[in-house]
Design an enzyme around this catalytic site. Structure first.
Site, PDB file in Angstrom:
ATOM      1  CG  ASN A   1       4.333 -11.044  -6.850  1.00 14.18           C
ATOM      2  OD1 ASN A   1       3.634 -10.866  -5.860  1.00 14.18           O
ATOM      3  ND2 ASN A   1       4.459 -10.154  -7.810  1.00 14.18           N
ATOM      4  N   GLY A   2       2.194 -13.400  -5.615  1.00 21.20           N
ATOM      5  CA  GLY A   2       0.781 -13.648  -5.881  1.00 21.20           C
ATOM      6  C   GLY A   2       0.109 -14.301  -4.695  1.00 21.20           C
TER       7      GLY A   2
ATOM      8  CD1 TRP B   1       3.950  -5.081   1.556  1.00 23.07           C
ATOM      9  CD2 TRP B   1       2.279  -6.397   0.927  1.00 23.07           C
ATOM     10  NE1 TRP B   1       2.785  -4.496   1.975  1.00 23.07           N
ATOM     11  CE2 TRP B   1       1.738  -5.289   1.609  1.00 23.07           C
ATOM     12  CE3 TRP B   1       1.401  -7.360   0.438  1.00 23.07           C
ATOM     13  CZ2 TRP B   1       0.371  -5.115   1.804  1.00 23.07           C
ATOM     14  CZ3 TRP B   1       0.040  -7.199   0.640  1.00 23.07           C
ATOM     15  CH2 TRP B   1      -0.456  -6.083   1.318  1.00 23.07           C
TER      16      TRP B   1
ATOM     17  NE  ARG C   1       6.926  -6.274  -7.554  1.00 21.10           N
ATOM     18  CZ  ARG C   1       5.887  -6.126  -8.364  1.00 21.10           C
ATOM     19  NH1 ARG C   1       5.802  -5.054  -9.134  1.00 21.10           N
ATOM     20  NH2 ARG C   1       4.934  -7.010  -8.421  1.00 21.10           N
TER      21      ARG C   1
ATOM     22  CE  LYS D   1       5.358   3.580  -7.092  1.00 20.27           C
ATOM     23  NZ  LYS D   1       4.953   4.908  -6.639  1.00 20.27           N
TER      24      LYS D   1
ATOM     25  CE  LYS E   1       1.273  10.646  -2.685  1.00 24.38           C
ATOM     26  NZ  LYS E   1       0.207   9.667  -2.556  1.00 24.38           N
TER      27      LYS E   1
ATOM     28  CD  GLU F   1      -2.453  11.733  -3.921  1.00 24.71           C
ATOM     29  OE1 GLU F   1      -1.255  11.417  -4.034  1.00 24.71           O
ATOM     30  OE2 GLU F   1      -3.368  10.874  -3.797  1.00 24.71           O
TER      31      GLU F   1
ATOM     32  CG  HIS G   1     -23.394  17.999   6.143  1.00 23.46           C
ATOM     33  ND1 HIS G   1     -24.765  18.028   6.327  1.00 23.46           N
ATOM     34  CD2 HIS G   1     -23.121  18.990   5.252  1.00 23.46           C
ATOM     35  CE1 HIS G   1     -25.296  18.972   5.576  1.00 23.46           C
ATOM     36  NE2 HIS G   1     -24.320  19.577   4.908  1.00 23.46           N
TER      37      HIS G   1
ATOM     38  CB  CYS H   1       6.724 -10.538  -3.331  1.00 29.95           C
ATOM     39  SG  CYS H   1       5.551 -10.979  -2.027  1.00 29.95           S
TER      40      CYS H   1
ATOM     41  CD  GLU I   1       0.194   6.748   0.366  1.00 32.44           C
ATOM     42  OE1 GLU I   1      -0.130   5.783  -0.340  1.00 32.44           O
ATOM     43  OE2 GLU I   1       0.701   7.791  -0.092  1.00 32.44           O
TER      44      GLU I   1
END
Length: 611
Positions: A98-99, A74, A27, A606, A488, A484, A507, A2, A491
């Site tokens: 936050n946490g 968040w 965040r 983030k 992207k 990657e 496979h 957050c 996401e």
């Protein structure tokens, strides 16, 4: 994950806090709130959803006061809702957090027995009630916060107000980031630098177990340990300009940051290339040649996009330094009882330098005698401070949740580390080092050429945007870039996508290929080119729709693939940098065309500062 902003000074607090929260919305953005205080009376506004909802409410009914706290959330405990939004209040105590509080359930049950009534589903509300309980025992505000925090277990960054002491604000940190800004007769608290950079560049970075008390009109904050022992903290001048965190005319932060990559690469290389000597100068590495020569194994630890850069780093370090390298996902590393000793070097990669799992992995490995080097973008972040050495990437603030310029500068930092390591232990000779460095110095120019593909890639995105699934294939150094690229796309567009080593396709994934499946094949001219082309033909034979990313002028590929994107030619070890650009642009344009929130994709944050 957050975002917290606190202010005490001589300005109206609400505009300062709201501006800071906008810069921290990356965040968390499922709810938000602000509380200010006037003459010991607190006023609070909270809203579900993105920050614009809170801003509209404040425009309709502004909050007055020169002291206040704010939060953008968040969700961890409790679904996104107004009642779960911060700040939380119990009695005269108002708090943002936050946490994650690990023992909040037993504390909650204990507090219920003494008459406390809870209004939310969050772990955070427990802290406010706990402080209120300490106040009821007869101690003052400061002692109550210290006592309550002494009872909680887990990670926290908190900022607290008390209606009984209207000229005081308290903040404390354990396991979650917090920075203090020092202004003229005013002080700021935030989860990250960009939130307060437009007000001051003089920052104090708090360490775990530290506590700070701010008083209206005071000359300086009062720093101490949680136990109450006073400590002296020095401020640090931050060189970022506030404009570096703005969109600068681009439609989205992500697109701006994609276009900033050539500059970010140049900044990451600046002052570090000793081309004539064929060496690299890493000012904060803090490991002498003799110490590097004593390393017999490297463990790269990271999460998400940083893990993909770590996979590229494995190829670089093993290929150029001839030393065994493992790459671990941080959240798995510390729980598998890894074999670590004093001859092991940990390389920790984190954009924020605050990634909880990576920080925990570093502490675990260092407790077993390993040395640790951090690669991160944020000066004086927790991982950078605790590591034995650090290689800062100079990407500047990255606001878009989907990492772009932070990723490519991590790749550059790994290139620099592999050259420095190889020169120290004698596996890279001067002539080869000069060749590698010359290529690095040229790569930003080649990336600028690659960015000219933007309009072409947008057309490709328009052609394939309605596909339900994508497959990305690559070999060797380029396999992590396939991972990657797929990350992207998923996401920000919410299309299912998977990256695979091209040779592994037979496979399992080959069963998915049909005329509806776009397959992005990374096929530049390099040592695995013939193998990748063979894999591409297997896709074509089964009706797959191939989007080939290849070296400019490759007529063989152009005659086979349905769609071709050509990048400039470059040395093999530098191709991951150039290949990243069209994959970033493809994901970006697909997401824009589908109408998703590019900079703030759903459910993501983030900086992942909780496990």
């Amino acid at each position: 994950m957050c975002g917290i902003v606190g202010y005490i000074g001589n300005q109206q607090a609400t505009p300062v806090i709201l501006d800071g929260l906008k810069r921290l919305e990356y965040r968390g953005y499922d709810s938000a709130g602000i509380c200010t205080m006037v003459n010991g009376t607190a006023s609070m506004v909270r809203s579900e959803g993105k920050l614009i909802n809170l801003e509209n409410m404040l425009n309709a009914a502004p909050l007055a006061g020169t002291i206040g706290i704010g939060h953008t959330r968040w969700a961890t405990h409790g679904r996104p809702s107004e009642r779960n939004a911060h700040p939380h209040q119990a009695g005269s105590i108002i708090l943002v957090h936050n946490g994650i509080i690990e023992n909040y359930l037993p504390l909650r049950e204990q507090l219920k027995t003494t008459g406390h009534i809870f209004k939310s589903e969050t772990d955070t509300e427990v802290i406010s009630h706990l402080i209120d309980e300490w106040l009821k025992s007869g101690c003052g505000f400061e002692a109550a916060v210290r006592g309550a925090l002494g009872e909680v277990r887990g990670a926290y960054a908190v900022c607290v107000l008390c209606e009984d002491e209207p000229g005081v604000m308290i903040a404390a940190k354990q396991g979650s980031p917090m920075v203090v800004g020092i202004g003229e007769a005013e002080f700021f608290v935030a989860s990250d630098i960009p939130a307060i950079l437009s007000h001051t560049r003089n920052m104090v970075f708090m360490e775990d177990g530290e506590f700070v008390l701010f008083r209206t009109g005071a000359a300086a904050p009062e720093f101490s340990t949680l136990a109450g022992e006073r400590i002296e903290k020095k401020s640090r001048h931050i060189d970022w300009s506030p404009m570096m965190a703005e969109k600068g005319g681009y439609r989205h932060f992500m697109l701006k940051e994609i276009y900033e990559q050539p500059r970010a690469i140049r900044d990451t290389l600046a002052g570090r290339i000793l081309e004539e000597e064929g060496d690299v100068f890493l000012e904060d590495l803090q490991l002498a040649d003799a110490e590097l020569a004593g390393i017999d194994r490297i463990c790269i630890i990271a999460c998400g996009t940083s893990w993909h850069s770590g996979l590229v780093g494995k190829f670089l370090l093993e290929g150029q330094c001839r030393i065994a390298v493992e790459v671990d996902i941080a959240s798995e590393f510390r729980y598998r009882n890894p074999v670590i000793n004093a001859r092991t070097l940990l390389v920790l990669i984190s954009q924020s330098g605050e990634t909880a799992d990576t920080l925990a992995a570093m502490r675990e490995a260092r407790s077993r005698g390993a040395k640790a080097v951090a690669i991160c973008n944020v000066v004086d972040s927790s991982i950078a401070r605790e590591a034995d050495g650090v290689i800062y990437t100079h990407a500047g603030p990255e606001i878009g949740v989907a990492s772009t310029k932070a990723f490519v500068t991590q790749l550059v930092a790994l290139q620099l580390l592999s050259i420095r390591f190889g020169r120290a232990i004698g596996t890279i000779h001067k002539a080869r080092a000069r060749e590698l460095l010359a290529g690095l110095l040229r790569i930003s120019t080649l990336m600028e050429e690659t960015l000219k593909l933007d309009a072409e890639v947008e057309k490709v995105a328009r052609h394939y945007m309605n596909a339900r699934d994508f497959l990305y294939l690559g070999r060797g150094l380029n396999y992590p870039i396939a991972l990657e690229g797929a990350l992207k796309l998923k996401e920000i567009s919410y299309i299912h996508a998977e990256g695979y080593p091209a040779g592994e396709m037979k496979h399992g994934p080959i069963a998915l290929i049909d005329e509806n499946m776009p397959v992005v094949v990374l096929a530049p001219k390099n040592s695995t080119y013939d193998k990748v082309v063979s894999n591409m033909e297997e896709v074509i034979a089964r009706g797959g729709r191939v989007i080939a990313v290849c070296t400019a002028g490759d007529s063989d590929i152009r005659g086979k693939a349905e769609t071709v994107i050509e990048i400039p030619d470059a040395a093999e070890e530098l191709l991951p940098l150039l290949l990243s650009v069209p994959l970033q642009l493809l994901a970006y344009h697909v997401a824009v065309l589908k109408g998703t929130d590019v900079d703030q994709p759903r459910n993501l944050a983030k900086s992942v500062t909780v496990e």
